[in-house]
Design an enzyme around this catalytic site. Sequence first.
Site, PDB file in Angstrom:
ATOM      1  N   SER A   1       0.497   4.991   6.318  1.00  0.00           N
ATOM      2  CA  SER A   1       0.082   6.091   5.191  1.00  0.00           C
ATOM      3  C   SER A   1       0.193   7.516   6.059  1.00  0.00           C
ATOM      4  O   SER A   1      -0.026   7.528   7.203  1.00  0.00           O
ATOM      5  CB  SER A   1      -1.108   5.857   4.523  1.00  0.00           C
ATOM      6  OG  SER A   1      -1.582   6.770   3.740  1.00  0.00           O
TER       7      SER A   1
ATOM      8  N   TYR B   1     -10.293   3.628   3.696  1.00  0.00           N
ATOM      9  CA  TYR B   1      -8.640   3.752   3.553  1.00  0.00           C
ATOM     10  C   TYR B   1      -8.197   4.437   5.010  1.00  0.00           C
ATOM     11  O   TYR B   1      -7.560   3.893   5.630  1.00  0.00           O
ATOM     12  CB  TYR B   1      -8.455   3.894   2.247  1.00  0.00           C
ATOM     13  CG  TYR B   1      -6.752   4.043   2.135  1.00  0.00           C
ATOM     14  CD1 TYR B   1      -6.246   2.881   1.636  1.00  0.00           C
ATOM     15  CD2 TYR B   1      -6.038   5.051   2.525  1.00  0.00           C
ATOM     16  CE1 TYR B   1      -4.966   2.641   1.582  1.00  0.00           C
ATOM     17  CE2 TYR B   1      -4.692   4.988   2.307  1.00  0.00           C
ATOM     18  CZ  TYR B   1      -4.300   3.702   1.927  1.00  0.00           C
ATOM     19  OH  TYR B   1      -2.747   3.648   1.545  1.00  0.00           O
TER      20      TYR B   1
END
Length: 275
Positions: free
Chosen positions: A160, A173
């Site tokens: 990401s 996350y």
Amino acid sequence: MSSIDRIDPAKPLKNQKALVTGANSGIGEGCAIALGAAGAAVVVNYRSNPEEAERVVGLIKDAGGEAIAIRADVSDEGEVQAMFSKAIATFGTVDILVNNAGLQQDAPFQEMTLKQWNTVIGVNLTGQFLCAREAVREFLRRGVVPEVSRAAGKIICMSSVHEVIPWGGHVNYAASKGGIMQLMKSMAQELAPQKIRVNSIGPGAIKTPINRAAWETPEALASLLTLIPDGRVGEPEDIARAAVWLASDASDYVTGQTLFVDGGMTLYPGFATGG
Ligand code: BGC
């Protein structure tokens, strides 16, 4: 003839077998369909919603490809091992792993529970370790088959932009994605002599169920677009095209890299006028 000349541009993954985790929706679905269209036989992994996995299998088959769905929770060692055994029994081997399965469980830091922390690290980071380890065991067992690929195997980790951009309210996350960066690079360093390539894709904001709240309403979308110099939210196909390239011999000299596919999100757009 160089390896590049040997690649069939229409089917760059011909005769290869791919396993895509979390392939029943979003980016995983896009990658599974694109790998299938590029000629790979595809294992569509899912944890829940078998009908969605079968829908993706159907789309791949309708386009002339080969696919099966296999259920496994990637954070469970036994389930991951059973999935790889079934994949290898069905297709003979695995040449490509797209380590995609991931989730968010967001909370303000002081309210984040240990369960939220462990679930996100368990799926996003430990899940990538467990799947990569099984894939590498198979790559090492089989070795390079020159008619198939110059590599013994390729692993693509779905990271990401948050492997580099800190993300308040999402520390579990962001920590999982930062961890994926060093998992990927350390594996790439260790396994390059065995002709195993390991790379990541770092998606920005891609229109999928994981971030629906960020693009669903006009207000949320307007705010999101201030973070994307390119001016649009990405589509799973943007990521899938990068995955096909990283899986193919066209990227044979690329290992240990994160390819950000983010419309410029990692360019710190606030500094275009500020600073
Ligand atoms: C997250 C999305 C978010 C994007 C950009 C992704 O990794 O899963 O929810 O929209 O990063 O911030």
